[in-house]
Design a protein around this motif. Structure first.
Motif, PDB file in Angstrom:
ATOM      1  N   ILE A  69       0.876  -1.190   0.000  1.00 18.81           N
ATOM      2  CA  ILE A  69       0.000   0.000   0.000  1.00 18.81           C
ATOM      3  C   ILE A  69       0.901   1.223   0.000  1.00 18.81           C
ATOM      4  N   LEU A  70       0.525   2.185  -0.812  1.00 14.35           N
ATOM      5  CA  LEU A  70       1.277   3.426  -0.836  1.00 14.35           C
ATOM      6  C   LEU A  70       0.515   4.447   0.003  1.00 14.35           C
ATOM      7  N   THR A  71       1.196   5.043   0.990  1.00 10.54           N
ATOM      8  CA  THR A  71       0.557   6.128   1.747  1.00 10.54           C
ATOM      9  C   THR A  71       1.193   7.440   1.283  1.00 10.54           C
ATOM     10  N   MET A  72       0.354   8.347   0.816  1.00  8.01           N
ATOM     11  CA  MET A  72       0.881   9.625   0.295  1.00  8.01           C
ATOM     12  C   MET A  72       0.464  10.753   1.220  1.00  8.01           C
ATOM     13  N   PHE A  73       1.433  11.469   1.759  1.00 13.69           N
ATOM     14  CA  PHE A  73       1.158  12.623   2.625  1.00 13.69           C
ATOM     15  C   PHE A  73       1.231  13.859   1.734  1.00 13.69           C
ATOM     16  N   ASN A  74       0.074  14.460   1.506  1.00 10.97           N
ATOM     17  CA  ASN A  74      -0.086  15.455   0.454  1.00 10.97           C
ATOM     18  C   ASN A  74      -0.504  16.762   1.133  1.00 10.97           C
ATOM     19  N   SER A  75       0.341  17.816   0.977  1.00 15.00           N
ATOM     20  CA  SER A  75       0.152  18.960   1.867  1.00 15.00           C
ATOM     21  C   SER A  75       0.198  20.329   1.176  1.00 15.00           C
ATOM     22  N   LEU A  76      -0.575  21.255   1.750  1.00 19.19           N
ATOM     23  CA  LEU A  76      -0.492  22.662   1.374  1.00 19.19           C
ATOM     24  C   LEU A  76      -0.205  23.463   2.637  1.00 19.19           C
ATOM     25  N   PHE A  77       0.792  24.334   2.549  1.00 17.32           N
ATOM     26  CA  PHE A  77       1.083  25.239   3.663  1.00 17.32           C
ATOM     27  C   PHE A  77       0.940  26.672   3.171  1.00 17.32           C
ATOM     28  N   LEU A  78       0.222  27.493   3.929  1.00 21.68           N
ATOM     29  CA  LEU A  78      -0.008  28.875   3.510  1.00 21.68           C
ATOM     30  C   LEU A  78       1.155  29.744   3.989  1.00 21.68           C
ATOM     31  N   GLY A  79       2.289  29.581   3.344  1.00 20.95           N
ATOM     32  CA  GLY A  79       3.464  30.348   3.718  1.00 20.95           C
ATOM     33  C   GLY A  79       4.685  29.768   3.028  1.00 20.95           C
ATOM     34  N   GLU A  80       5.852  30.312   3.425  1.00 23.02           N
ATOM     35  CA  GLU A  80       7.082  29.883   2.752  1.00 23.02           C
ATOM     36  C   GLU A  80       7.651  28.642   3.405  1.00 23.02           C
ATOM     37  N   LYS A  81       8.608  28.006   2.683  1.00 23.47           N
ATOM     38  CA  LYS A  81       9.042  26.680   3.131  1.00 23.47           C
ATOM     39  C   LYS A  81       9.813  26.693   4.454  1.00 23.47           C
ATOM     40  N   ASP A  82      10.528  27.767   4.754  1.00 22.86           N
ATOM     41  CA  ASP A  82      11.294  27.773   6.009  1.00 22.86           C
ATOM     42  C   ASP A  82      10.365  27.628   7.206  1.00 22.86           C
ATOM     43  N   ASN A  83       9.251  28.367   7.133  1.00 23.19           N
ATOM     44  CA  ASN A  83       8.270  28.279   8.218  1.00 23.19           C
ATOM     45  C   ASN A  83       7.647  26.893   8.282  1.00 23.19           C
ATOM     46  N   LEU A  84       7.371  26.342   7.111  1.00 26.59           N
ATOM     47  CA  LEU A  84       6.765  25.003   7.057  1.00 26.59           C
ATOM     48  C   LEU A  84       7.695  23.979   7.715  1.00 26.59           C
ATOM     49  N   ILE A  85       8.961  24.040   7.353  1.00 25.98           N
ATOM     50  CA  ILE A  85       9.909  23.045   7.899  1.00 25.98           C
ATOM     51  C   ILE A  85      10.007  23.187   9.417  1.00 25.98           C
ATOM     52  N   ARG A  86       9.998  24.435   9.879  1.00 25.92           N
ATOM     53  CA  ARG A  86      10.050  24.666  11.342  1.00 25.92           C
ATOM     54  C   ARG A  86       8.823  24.033  12.021  1.00 25.92           C
ATOM     55  N   ILE A  87       7.646  24.289  11.453  1.00 23.88           N
ATOM     56  CA  ILE A  87       6.412  23.748  12.061  1.00 23.88           C
ATOM     57  C   ILE A  87       6.421  22.215  12.010  1.00 23.88           C
ATOM     58  N   MET A  88       6.863  21.673  10.879  1.00 24.60           N
ATOM     59  CA  MET A  88       6.873  20.209  10.751  1.00 24.60           C
ATOM     60  C   MET A  88       7.870  19.589  11.722  1.00 24.60           C
ATOM     61  N   ASN A  89       9.023  20.233  11.923  1.00 22.93           N
ATOM     62  CA  ASN A  89      10.006  19.691  12.871  1.00 22.93           C
ATOM     63  C   ASN A  89       9.455  19.668  14.287  1.00 22.93           C
ATOM     64  N   GLU A  90       8.614  20.666  14.576  1.00 17.72           N
ATOM     65  CA  GLU A  90       8.020  20.710  15.925  1.00 17.72           C
ATOM     66  C   GLU A  90       6.864  19.714  16.053  1.00 17.72           C
ATOM     67  N   SER A  91       6.015  19.628  14.997  1.00 16.93           N
ATOM     68  CA  SER A  91       4.739  18.917  15.166  1.00 16.93           C
ATOM     69  C   SER A  91       4.732  17.504  14.609  1.00 16.93           C
ATOM     70  N   PHE A  92       5.508  17.258  13.566  1.00 12.72           N
ATOM     71  CA  PHE A  92       5.440  15.947  12.917  1.00 12.72           C
ATOM     72  C   PHE A  92       6.826  15.566  12.374  1.00 12.72           C
ATOM     73  N   PRO A  93       7.836  15.533  13.306  1.00 16.64           N
ATOM     74  CA  PRO A  93       9.213  15.271  12.835  1.00 16.64           C
ATOM     75  C   PRO A  93       9.348  13.882  12.206  1.00 16.64           C
ATOM     76  N   GLU A  94       8.463  12.944  12.644  1.00 19.73           N
ATOM     77  CA  GLU A  94       8.559  11.563  12.148  1.00 19.73           C
ATOM     78  C   GLU A  94       8.496  11.489  10.618  1.00 19.73           C
ATOM     79  N   LEU A  95       7.816  12.450   9.991  1.00 21.28           N
ATOM     80  CA  LEU A  95       7.672  12.386   8.533  1.00 21.28           C
ATOM     81  C   LEU A  95       8.999  12.717   7.831  1.00 21.28           C
ATOM     82  N   GLY A  96       9.887  13.398   8.541  1.00 21.89           N
ATOM     83  CA  GLY A  96      11.224  13.684   7.995  1.00 21.89           C
ATOM     84  C   GLY A  96      11.189  14.638   6.809  1.00 21.89           C
ATOM     85  N   LEU A  97      10.346  15.655   6.873  1.00 24.54           N
ATOM     86  CA  LEU A  97      10.257  16.600   5.752  1.00 24.54           C
ATOM     87  C   LEU A  97      11.578  17.348   5.569  1.00 24.54           C
TER      88      LEU A  97
END
Ligand code: FDA
Length: 504
Positions: A273-301
């Motif tokens: 099974i393929l699981t696809m994590f498909n996302s839109l962030f309303l902002g620039e990537k630096d902010n997105l990476i910061r939020i993802m590192n805090e909230s969902f680091p397991e995904l390894g964005l």
């Protein structure tokens, strides 16, 4: 058909000059099969005997008014098509003689940036609306569905959610006025239809109350740069654990961040099974990476996964196009590749345990055609709006929505039966993991398995079997409004709002 035409010609002497685009296509016309097929997004009913006496493509509201009056007079039903995406074909199927009104020529869009609003005629598609907004402004958008060929008419009548749902809620949450033609052929606006009917048509099955000509919507603001990513993991790469973890964070994430999951097999003989994590962030990537590192680091964005673009490019991206494809592709109303499909939906209130997910994978792997689940995150703005603000009741307390979807190639009754049976088994399997009393469902993912009205009159209690699932406590109010507004139940279909006083 003849008496309908006679009536139209009598009443229709008031037709405007714009009528040159109006076609009346009957079954002996060479256009008939072609037009009928192009209107259906789900070809499951290609061989159905339920075909319209006439397909009408009005260019002016007066023609729709006449069509309602004539249908009433000669005793035939009406089916209205905006984008033709109804999952159960309710816009183009009817068990008794009917006239089909295709709103293809009623689709102008007027954007007014001064008060950040727009009037959209019902036959416009989401793609046309998004395109027009982007031509007018780089910092405005509209929170509605993902597929550009979906029609505004049907979509807003059932709610309408997409990638902006966590920040801004539903399409129907942003309607500020509407033009509706009632059973007497009168054109009403918000003031003249009254607040009850205006409440009902925003997500509560507008088709049960009349024909929507146009919606006035409030636009929302988006930043000039947004960021998208799609990370794919097979089961061997830890897809189950990531999906399991996602359930604990997706509704609590910053509301600028939308991460949905598509979990799918790869058709016949799937191995994983393929699981696809498909996302839109309303902002620039630096902010997105910061939020993802805090909230969902397991995904390894990582930075390389993130693509910055404008909001309209993100619309294209979610529609399956590439970042640099012309955005004019969003204007394409015709879906060229169509396969028969069946879909169902559920709401999840508690995370599904890993063992539960593993059972889903087993079922997906058993199915010998493309089958998938789309899990759409809730929370954010949805939590702030009360269950009774509009008829769409699925607000606080829901973690996410699941859409189950199966699609097959050979369009035969045997194949349909086989895959629908599989879909019902999957739905049965999901029972312990999803909402109960009622087992809620999303009205725009129409599912006649939940229950169906009888042709003539279905009592409120009979219709409650499906109605409470879609509308919960709002169903009764919908029936009360329907009873006052369309007491003869002229506007009806298999899942239209019933009259309160009808006898079983
Ligand atoms: P269609 O024309 O078939 O109409 C649907 C219903 O509304 C019918 O009962 C019809 O009679 C009635 N109707 C249409 N126009 C009307 C009018 N002017 N006045 C009164 N009644 C009218 N949903 C979502 O929330 N988010 C998403 O991302 C998607 N994505 C998506 C992708 C694909 C490929 C499909 C097939 C569907 C979706 N949907 C969705 C579901 C979609 O919102 C739902 O099917 C809508 O009802 C489709 O509206 P259309 O106007 O296209 O359908």
């Amino acid at each position: 058909e003849k008496s309908f035409m006679q009536c139209i010609l009598t009443i229709g002497s008031s037709f405007s000059e714009s009528s040159e685009n109006t076609l009346f296509i009957n079954s002996s016309s060479i256009l008939y099969p072609q037009v009928l097929e192009s209107l259906k997004q789900n070809p499951r009913w290609v061989n159905s005997s339920s075909k319209p006496l006439l397909i009408m493509t009005p260019s002016h509201e007066s023609e729709i008014q006449s069509a309602i009056l004539c249908s009433k007079e000669i005793g035939v039903q009406i089916r209205v098509v905006s984008g033709g995406h109804d999952y159960e074909g309710l816009s183009y199927l009817c068990k008794t003689p009917f006239i089909m009104i295709d709103l293809i020529n009623i689709r102008s869009i007027e954007i007014n940036l001064a008060d950040e609003s727009a009037w959209i005629q019902a036959g416009a598609t989401l793609g046309e609306l998004y395109y027009k907004i982007s031509k007018a402004s780089k910092v405005h958008a509209f929170p509605a569905g993902i597929c550009p060929s979906v029609g505004i008419g049907g979509h807003i009548s059932g709610g309408g959610f997409g990638t902006l749902v966590r920040k801004h809620g539903l399409a129907a949450d942003h309607v500020v006025d509407a033009h509706l033609i009632d059973v007497n052929g009168k054109i009403l606006d918000r003031k003249s239809m009254g607040e009850d009917v205006f409440w009902a048509i925003r997500g509560g099955s507008a088709t049960s109350f009349g024909i929507v000509l146009a919606w006035k919507i409030r636009l929302v603001r988006v930043p000039p740069t947004v960021t998208v990513f799609t990370i794919q993991k097979t089961l061997e790469q830890g897809g189950t654990k990531l999906l399991h973890r996602w359930q604990y964070i997706e509704d609590k994430l910053h509301e600028d961040l939308f991460i949905r999951i598509i979990a799918k097999n790869s058709g016949a003989n799937s191995k994983t099974i393929l699981t696809m994590f498909n996302s839109l962030f309303l902002g620039e990537k630096d902010n997105l990476i910061r939020i993802m590192n805090e909230s969902f680091p397991e995904l390894g964005l990582q930075e390389k996964d993130c693509i910055e673009m404008s909001w309209i490019q993100s619309v294209s991206y979610f529609a399956g196009f590439n970042k640099d494809d012309p955005i004019e592709l969003l204007l394409n109303r015709i879906v060229t590749f169509k396969s028969p499909f069946k879909a169902k939906s559920d709401y999840v209130k508690e995370p599904i345990p890993e063992t539960g997910l593993e059972g889903i994978w087993k079922m997906l792997l058993k199915e010998d055609t493309l089958a998938l689940l789309i899990m759409e995150p809730y929370g954010g703005r949805l939590n702030e709006i009360s269950e009774s603000e509009i008829p769409f009741p699925h607000r606080k307390g829901n973690l996410f929505n699941i859409q189950y979807f199966v699609q097959w190639e050979v369009n035969s009754i045997e194949e349909s039966n086989k895959h629908i049976k599989w879909m019902r088994m999957l739905y049965g399997y999901m029972t312990p993991y999803v909402s109960k009393s009622p087992r809620a469902a999303y009205y725009n993912y129409r599912d006649l398995d939940l229950g169906s009205n009888k042709h003539d009159n279905t009592s409120y209690s009979e219709a409650s079997v499906w109605g409470i699932k879609y509308f919960k406590g709002n169903f009764k109010r919908l029936a009360q409004i329907k009873t006052k507004f369309d007491p003869q139940n002229f506007f009806r279909n298999e899942q239209s709002i019933p009259l309160l006083n009808s006898l079983p």
